[in-house]
Design a protein around this motif. Sequence first.
Motif, PDB file in Angstrom:
ATOM      1  N   HIS A 259       1.291  -1.401   0.140  1.00 48.39           N
ATOM      2  CA  HIS A 259      -0.023  -0.139  -0.158  1.00 48.39           C
ATOM      3  C   HIS A 259       0.987   1.059  -0.311  1.00 48.39           C
ATOM      4  N   PHE A 260       1.579   1.119   0.783  1.00 49.93           N
ATOM      5  CA  PHE A 260       2.189   2.498   1.152  1.00 49.93           C
ATOM      6  C   PHE A 260       3.802   3.094  -0.070  1.00 49.93           C
ATOM      7  N   ARG A 261       4.347   1.594  -0.667  1.00 48.72           N
ATOM      8  CA  ARG A 261       4.937   2.409  -1.654  1.00 48.72           C
ATOM      9  C   ARG A 261       4.785   2.054  -2.752  1.00 48.72           C
ATOM     10  N   ILE A 262       2.904   2.137  -2.993  1.00 48.15           N
ATOM     11  CA  ILE A 262       2.871   1.949  -4.816  1.00 48.15           C
ATOM     12  C   ILE A 262       1.652   2.468  -4.519  1.00 48.15           C
ATOM     13  N   ILE A 263       0.564   2.170  -4.055  1.00 43.90           N
ATOM     14  CA  ILE A 263      -1.116   3.295  -3.390  1.00 43.90           C
ATOM     15  C   ILE A 263      -0.647   4.641  -3.432  1.00 43.90           C
ATOM     16  N   GLU A 264       0.363   4.968  -2.247  1.00 45.27           N
ATOM     17  CA  GLU A 264       0.418   6.318  -1.612  1.00 45.27           C
ATOM     18  C   GLU A 264       0.753   6.998  -2.502  1.00 45.27           C
ATOM     19  N   PHE A 265       1.780   6.315  -2.855  1.00 38.89           N
ATOM     20  CA  PHE A 265       2.629   7.383  -3.927  1.00 38.89           C
ATOM     21  C   PHE A 265       1.596   7.766  -5.607  1.00 38.89           C
TER      22      PHE A 265
ATOM     23  N   GLY B  59      -2.131  14.533  -6.636  1.00 35.26           N
ATOM     24  CA  GLY B  59      -2.232  15.564  -5.791  1.00 35.26           C
ATOM     25  C   GLY B  59      -3.278  15.589  -4.167  1.00 35.26           C
ATOM     26  N   GLY B  60      -2.805  13.715  -3.641  1.00 30.32           N
ATOM     27  CA  GLY B  60      -4.018  13.280  -2.772  1.00 30.32           C
ATOM     28  C   GLY B  60      -3.140  13.439  -1.563  1.00 30.32           C
ATOM     29  N   ASN B  61      -2.179  12.955  -1.279  1.00 30.42           N
ATOM     30  CA  ASN B  61      -0.428  14.164  -0.383  1.00 30.42           C
ATOM     31  C   ASN B  61       0.396  14.303  -0.719  1.00 30.42           C
ATOM     32  N   GLN B  62       1.323  14.877   0.292  1.00 31.84           N
ATOM     33  CA  GLN B  62       2.573  15.430   0.173  1.00 31.84           C
ATOM     34  C   GLN B  62       3.917  13.888  -0.178  1.00 31.84           C
ATOM     35  N   SER B  63       5.140  14.675  -0.308  1.00 29.91           N
ATOM     36  CA  SER B  63       6.267  13.558  -0.410  1.00 29.91           C
ATOM     37  C   SER B  63       6.150  13.916   1.029  1.00 29.91           C
ATOM     38  N   VAL B  64       6.232  14.747   2.173  1.00 30.84           N
ATOM     39  CA  VAL B  64       6.541  14.250   3.146  1.00 30.84           C
ATOM     40  C   VAL B  64       5.074  12.561   4.576  1.00 30.84           C
ATOM     41  N   ASP B  65       4.725  12.574   3.472  1.00 33.08           N
ATOM     42  CA  ASP B  65       3.633  11.973   3.733  1.00 33.08           C
ATOM     43  C   ASP B  65       4.081  10.358   3.897  1.00 33.08           C
TER      44      ASP B  65
ATOM     45  N   VAL C  62     -10.419   8.125  19.330  1.00 29.91           N
ATOM     46  CA  VAL C  62      -9.297   8.228  20.647  1.00 29.91           C
ATOM     47  C   VAL C  62      -8.542   6.986  20.231  1.00 29.91           C
ATOM     48  N   TYR C  63      -7.460   7.417  20.413  1.00 28.77           N
ATOM     49  CA  TYR C  63      -6.429   6.014  19.992  1.00 28.77           C
ATOM     50  C   TYR C  63      -5.198   5.804  21.403  1.00 28.77           C
ATOM     51  N   ALA C  64      -5.136   4.640  22.277  1.00 33.21           N
ATOM     52  CA  ALA C  64      -3.756   4.331  22.629  1.00 33.21           C
ATOM     53  C   ALA C  64      -2.468   4.210  21.906  1.00 33.21           C
ATOM     54  N   ASP C  65      -1.602   3.860  22.304  1.00 34.42           N
ATOM     55  CA  ASP C  65      -0.201   3.715  21.816  1.00 34.42           C
ATOM     56  C   ASP C  65      -0.557   2.871  20.749  1.00 34.42           C
ATOM     57  N   HIS C  66       0.208   3.251  19.986  1.00 36.84           N
ATOM     58  CA  HIS C  66       0.252   2.032  18.643  1.00 36.84           C
ATOM     59  C   HIS C  66      -1.302   1.463  17.939  1.00 36.84           C
ATOM     60  N   SER C  67      -2.314   2.504  18.000  1.00 37.23           N
ATOM     61  CA  SER C  67      -3.429   1.950  18.401  1.00 37.23           C
ATOM     62  C   SER C  67      -3.985   2.435  17.404  1.00 37.23           C
ATOM     63  N   ASN C  68      -3.666   3.161  16.366  1.00 42.42           N
ATOM     64  CA  ASN C  68      -4.559   3.937  15.609  1.00 42.42           C
ATOM     65  C   ASN C  68      -4.619   3.533  13.721  1.00 42.42           C
ATOM     66  N   PRO C  69      -4.929   3.237  13.196  1.00 36.02           N
ATOM     67  CA  PRO C  69      -5.493   1.950  12.088  1.00 36.02           C
ATOM     68  C   PRO C  69      -4.894   3.166  10.821  1.00 36.02           C
ATOM     69  N   TYR C  70      -5.343   4.278  11.487  1.00 36.20           N
ATOM     70  CA  TYR C  70      -4.443   5.176   9.908  1.00 36.20           C
ATOM     71  C   TYR C  70      -2.980   5.636  10.336  1.00 36.20           C
TER      72      TYR C  70
ATOM     73  N   ALA D 243       5.174   9.027  11.179  1.00 36.46           N
ATOM     74  CA  ALA D 243       4.209   9.860  11.082  1.00 36.46           C
ATOM     75  C   ALA D 243       2.935   9.919   9.487  1.00 36.46           C
ATOM     76  N   VAL D 244       3.712   8.464   9.107  1.00 39.76           N
ATOM     77  CA  VAL D 244       3.483   8.572   8.117  1.00 39.76           C
ATOM     78  C   VAL D 244       1.696   8.325   8.178  1.00 39.76           C
ATOM     79  N   ARG D 245       1.267   8.375   7.224  1.00 40.94           N
ATOM     80  CA  ARG D 245      -0.257   7.909   7.220  1.00 40.94           C
ATOM     81  C   ARG D 245      -1.029   7.502   6.049  1.00 40.94           C
ATOM     82  N   ASN D 246      -2.579   6.384   6.496  1.00 38.76           N
ATOM     83  CA  ASN D 246      -2.512   6.387   5.204  1.00 38.76           C
ATOM     84  C   ASN D 246      -3.891   7.228   4.497  1.00 38.76           C
ATOM     85  N   HIS D 247      -3.297   7.528   3.844  1.00 35.30           N
ATOM     86  CA  HIS D 247      -4.135   8.859   3.101  1.00 35.30           C
ATOM     87  C   HIS D 247      -5.036   8.741   2.541  1.00 35.30           C
ATOM     88  N   PHE D 248      -4.478   7.487   1.786  1.00 36.00           N
ATOM     89  CA  PHE D 248      -5.320   7.223   0.769  1.00 36.00           C
ATOM     90  C   PHE D 248      -7.232   6.722   1.231  1.00 36.00           C
ATOM     91  N   TYR D 249      -6.874   5.814   2.817  1.00 31.95           N
ATOM     92  CA  TYR D 249      -8.967   5.929   3.656  1.00 31.95           C
ATOM     93  C   TYR D 249      -9.169   6.901   4.735  1.00 31.95           C
TER      94      TYR D 249
END
Length: 508
Positions: A36-42, A48-54, A402-410, A417-423
Amino acid sequence: MSDLRPKDYLYYYHTAIFIYIVTAIFSLGYHQSDEHFRIIEFALYKLGGNQSVDLVNDFALHLQSGLQPFLAYLFLSGFKIVGLNDPFIQMAIIRIMMGLFCLGISLITLMALMPSIKEESMRHPFILLASLLWFLPYISVRFSAETLSGILFTLAFALVLMRRNPLSRSLFYRVPWIVIGFIMGLAFECNYATIIMILGFLLWLIFLGKKSWPQLLLMLAGFILSLGVGLLADRWLYGIWILPFLNSSQLLAAIGFSVPGSQPWYYLLQEVFLNGGFIVGLIILFSLFYFWVRHFKNPVTWISMPLFVIYLFAPVKDVRFLFPFAFLIPYIIIYSSQDFIVLADKYLNRTVKNIGYYTIVGIFLLVNSIFVILFAFKPADQNTATIAHLEQQYNPQDIILVYADHSNPYLPFDSSAVRNHFYLPGNLEMYHVSHPEDVEAFYSRKDKLILLCVKKQELSKGFWVDKNKFIKVYESFPEEYFKITQNYWEKEGDALILYQYNNCRLLY
């Protein structure tokens, strides 16, 4: 192949088409984050759905080939043109197309390899396993570098075999050598590790396949042509002329065998057994080693053995690294089984032989069928499954996550800080809490529904949820699943649990 009729193939492949489509629909998300993060997010970045820093560091380091992100870009652009904006439907369509594409190529490969199956009793099992060995539907629907490179290489390999059969009436016999080389080059551009398989096959063609140099040069010309296509795709992705293959090679040379957390050499064998499905995994391992020793001159040995051995001693091991030759494993199993059928006919009486044969086949089919069904209906990853539940059951603008440590699905990467911007919905409020008491700060919010997301391992570490104020509304994988799988494919501690705050104005 004279004993096989077209309906023999169609019977199995009609069943396979249904299973592949079902698997594609339910196999939400990715097998490994690179998918996902090396193909779809790229691709999303180019839209234009995210930035290079993302993006993951592979973008800044120029490690990812641009070919597969470009294909994803074409898919997503096409969806946008026709007004199909739901990301889950978009990815389901891509998975269906990938599955059917792989299934079609498996049929071509089956036709190419079937003449070498001399035992008639093994030909129908070969048709069955070629598409329905349990992990093939799951692998085939993945829009990953390993799957796409593997199936493209398998296609090129099958076309070479067909060209070597002058009696073949198939149109595939006429595919030019330069086109075959081009397909191999595309496989390399999708996954640079495929070069190991390509070199192994070329060495076989030179020393054992007895191909003429003009044919090999035409293949080389096609391969070089595909590198030009890859170069243009890299230029499109990064905006500069760059060679990600060289960057990846330099990074690999610099790291060498000093990768933190490296596994012992036998780890990959263990993973093939466990992830291969126990009985099925054991048969795969036995067939691989037997095939390599007994049939060393077979081209499949020269393709598969180097890749397996290299990863056997590589510091980082993952079964997905073997996906590129997974489409040839049914052939390895069936071709090896021929030898034991011959031995059984020679040394065993008919009754004993039949009992042994049907017992082994029955156990294999039972285990294989269980895993086919299990992986046809399970999500590929827990983060995307949780995101899908949020999308289906809640309106993002009406909730606070609200999410605990390591518990955010995004946010699947703990240290990034890389987020799943696609979803990721643009109007979703998300807040991190380090301690259970921190959740109380949100009790005063009456304008939105409060959801608390906690990874199961955080609960075992001491994070607690007030059961008087929260009710569990979702768990990414139920406990029953882990009773069956025993943590072999997913870790129970990685399961995400959603709790809903009771005292809210909004009711769902």
